[in-house]
Design a protein around this motif. Structure first.
Motif, PDB file in Angstrom:
ATOM      1  N   GLU A   1       0.825  -1.192   0.000  1.00 39.40           N
ATOM      2  CA  GLU A   1       0.000   0.000   0.000  1.00 39.40           C
ATOM      3  C   GLU A   1       0.873   1.261   0.000  1.00 39.40           C
ATOM      4  OE1 GLU A   1      -3.492   2.052   2.684  1.00 39.40           O
ATOM      5  OE2 GLU A   1      -3.126  -0.090   2.901  1.00 39.40           O
ATOM      6  N   VAL A   2       1.975   1.221   0.756  1.00 45.50           N
ATOM      7  CA  VAL A   2       2.877   2.374   0.817  1.00 45.50           C
ATOM      8  C   VAL A   2       3.474   2.647  -0.563  1.00 45.50           C
ATOM      9  CG1 VAL A   2       5.028   3.233   1.821  1.00 45.50           C
ATOM     10  CG2 VAL A   2       3.386   2.043   3.263  1.00 45.50           C
ATOM     11  N   LEU A   3       3.900   1.601  -1.265  1.00 48.22           N
ATOM     12  CA  LEU A   3       4.461   1.781  -2.607  1.00 48.22           C
ATOM     13  C   LEU A   3       3.413   2.311  -3.577  1.00 48.22           C
ATOM     14  CD1 LEU A   3       6.730  -1.361  -3.052  1.00 48.22           C
ATOM     15  CD2 LEU A   3       7.456   1.008  -2.901  1.00 48.22           C
ATOM     16  N   ALA A   4       2.211   1.771  -3.513  1.00 48.75           N
ATOM     17  CA  ALA A   4       1.143   2.239  -4.399  1.00 48.75           C
ATOM     18  C   ALA A   4       0.860   3.720  -4.144  1.00 48.75           C
ATOM     19  CB  ALA A   4      -0.117   1.401  -4.199  1.00 48.75           C
ATOM     20  N   ASN A   5       0.818   4.118  -2.897  1.00 51.34           N
ATOM     21  CA  ASN A   5       0.584   5.528  -2.572  1.00 51.34           C
ATOM     22  C   ASN A   5       1.731   6.403  -3.049  1.00 51.34           C
ATOM     23  OD1 ASN A   5      -1.888   5.010  -1.384  1.00 51.34           O
ATOM     24  ND2 ASN A   5      -1.044   4.832   0.681  1.00 51.34           N
ATOM     25  N   PHE A   6       2.962   5.923  -2.893  1.00 53.92           N
ATOM     26  CA  PHE A   6       4.129   6.698  -3.322  1.00 53.92           C
ATOM     27  C   PHE A   6       4.072   6.976  -4.825  1.00 53.92           C
ATOM     28  CE2 PHE A   6       8.425   6.935  -5.077  1.00 53.92           C
ATOM     29  CZ  PHE A   6       8.934   8.003  -4.360  1.00 53.92           C
ATOM     30  N   PHE A   7       3.715   5.960  -5.611  1.00 49.91           N
ATOM     31  CA  PHE A   7       3.667   6.115  -7.065  1.00 49.91           C
ATOM     32  C   PHE A   7       2.310   6.605  -7.564  1.00 49.91           C
ATOM     33  CE2 PHE A   7       7.172   3.014  -6.641  1.00 49.91           C
ATOM     34  CZ  PHE A   7       8.152   3.753  -7.283  1.00 49.91           C
ATOM     35  N   THR A   8       1.414   6.911  -6.655  1.00 46.15           N
ATOM     36  CA  THR A   8       0.048   7.370  -6.959  1.00 46.15           C
ATOM     37  C   THR A   8      -0.649   6.446  -7.962  1.00 46.15           C
ATOM     38  OG1 THR A   8       0.741   8.948  -8.666  1.00 46.15           O
ATOM     39  CG2 THR A   8       0.504   9.802  -6.405  1.00 46.15           C
ATOM     40  N   ILE A   9      -0.576   5.136  -7.666  1.00 50.22           N
ATOM     41  CA  ILE A   9      -1.269   4.127  -8.461  1.00 50.22           C
ATOM     42  C   ILE A   9      -2.017   3.209  -7.506  1.00 50.22           C
ATOM     43  CG2 ILE A   9       0.356   4.191 -10.400  1.00 50.22           C
ATOM     44  CD1 ILE A   9       1.677   1.673  -9.254  1.00 50.22           C
ATOM     45  N   ILE A  11      -3.204  -0.535  -5.940  1.00 45.71           N
ATOM     46  CA  ILE A  11      -2.494  -1.776  -5.608  1.00 45.71           C
ATOM     47  C   ILE A  11      -2.606  -2.757  -6.768  1.00 45.71           C
ATOM     48  CG2 ILE A  11      -2.479  -3.768  -4.045  1.00 45.71           C
ATOM     49  CD1 ILE A  11      -3.272  -1.817  -1.799  1.00 45.71           C
ATOM     50  N   ASP A  12      -3.753  -2.805  -7.432  1.00 48.82           N
ATOM     51  CA  ASP A  12      -3.905  -3.682  -8.600  1.00 48.82           C
ATOM     52  C   ASP A  12      -2.956  -3.272  -9.726  1.00 48.82           C
ATOM     53  OD1 ASP A  12      -5.768  -5.271  -7.390  1.00 48.82           O
ATOM     54  OD2 ASP A  12      -7.503  -4.296  -8.312  1.00 48.82           O
ATOM     55  N   GLN A  13      -2.738  -1.967  -9.913  1.00 45.77           N
ATOM     56  CA  GLN A  13      -1.772  -1.516 -10.920  1.00 45.77           C
ATOM     57  C   GLN A  13      -0.355  -1.893 -10.513  1.00 45.77           C
ATOM     58  OE1 GLN A  13      -3.042   2.607 -10.885  1.00 45.77           O
ATOM     59  NE2 GLN A  13      -3.716   2.452 -13.016  1.00 45.77           N
ATOM     60  N   LEU A  14      -0.039  -1.764  -9.235  1.00 46.01           N
ATOM     61  CA  LEU A  14       1.280  -2.127  -8.739  1.00 46.01           C
ATOM     62  C   LEU A  14       1.554  -3.613  -8.950  1.00 46.01           C
ATOM     63  CD1 LEU A  14       3.824  -1.153  -7.205  1.00 46.01           C
ATOM     64  CD2 LEU A  14       2.655  -1.759  -5.098  1.00 46.01           C
ATOM     65  N   CYS A  15       0.527  -4.452  -8.766  1.00 46.00           N
ATOM     66  CA  CYS A  15       0.668  -5.908  -8.918  1.00 46.00           C
ATOM     67  C   CYS A  15       0.607  -6.349 -10.378  1.00 46.00           C
ATOM     68  CB  CYS A  15      -0.425  -6.616  -8.120  1.00 46.00           C
ATOM     69  SG  CYS A  15      -0.248  -6.382  -6.348  1.00 46.00           S
ATOM     70  N   GLY A  16       0.271  -5.442 -11.291  1.00 44.16           N
ATOM     71  CA  GLY A  16       0.191  -5.799 -12.701  1.00 44.16           C
ATOM     72  C   GLY A  16      -1.152  -6.345 -13.113  1.00 44.16           C
ATOM     73  N   ILE A  17      -2.141  -6.297 -12.237  1.00 40.69           N
ATOM     74  CA  ILE A  17      -3.485  -6.789 -12.553  1.00 40.69           C
ATOM     75  C   ILE A  17      -4.198  -5.810 -13.473  1.00 40.69           C
ATOM     76  CG2 ILE A  17      -5.736  -7.389 -11.563  1.00 40.69           C
ATOM     77  CD1 ILE A  17      -4.120  -8.201  -8.991  1.00 40.69           C
ATOM     78  N   GLU A  18      -4.061  -4.517 -13.202  1.00 39.76           N
ATOM     79  CA  GLU A  18      -4.628  -3.468 -14.048  1.00 39.76           C
ATOM     80  C   GLU A  18      -3.488  -2.732 -14.730  1.00 39.76           C
ATOM     81  OE1 GLU A  18      -7.098  -0.719 -11.954  1.00 39.76           O
ATOM     82  OE2 GLU A  18      -8.333  -2.291 -11.065  1.00 39.76           O
TER      83      GLU A  18
END
Length: 156
Positions: A1-9, A11-18
């Motif tokens: 969640e911290v990484l997703a917030n940092f990159f403003t994306i 969690i599904d985008q971070l995991c490659g799902i979206e």
């Protein structure tokens, strides 16, 4: 969640799902994407096919025409290593000792060099000791500074 917030994306985008949304240069966020161009594309002046182009994310605002290229030789070592990625902003006015991307009218290749300004004349020079045989080159009106290097991402 911290990484997703940092990159403003998400969690599904971070995991490659979206898929990641394309964040165009100049958008109202902290991340911008610029194309990584081949030097031949820049020299030929042909428009890049944006669908087949690789992009690089940068967290500073740059001109919409900014681009990235790979350093193809060792002319700027030890400051810039061969293979490093250079982020170039064509709108940034080069200053004395700026690193610039130049297209000389006599040859069909790009050079990355340090700019030396002396009165009304401009010269470029490599930094590497191996390139001392090609000390300074006086730029003519036909030569074109394509942009100023604003960031280097090293590849050792």
């Amino acid at each position: 969640e911290v990484l997703a917030n940092f990159f403003t994306i998400s969690i599904d985008q971070l995991c490659g799902i979206e898929p990641l949304e394309n964040k165009a240069v100049g958008a109202h966020n902290d991340n911008y994407q610029i194309p990584i161009l081949e030097q031949a594309e820049i020299v030929s002046g042909k428009k890049t096919n944006k669908k087949n182009c690789e992009y690089l994310f940068i967290n500073k605002q740059v001109d919409a025409n900014s681009f990235a290229i790979k350093m193809l030789d060792s002319s700027m070592e030890p400051l810039i290593f061969k293979g490093s990625t250079l982020i170039v902003d064509p709108a940034k006015k080069p200053q004395y000792h700026s690193l610039v991307v130049v297209r000389l009218h006599l040859c069909n290749e790009l050079l990355v060099r340090q700019l030396v300004i002396n009165g009304n004349s401009c010269c470029i020079r490599p930094l590497s000791q191996d390139f001392k045989k090609v000390e300074m080159v006086l730029l003519s009106k036909k030569d074109k500074i394509l942009g100023t290097v604003i960031e280097v991402r090293f590849s050792c």
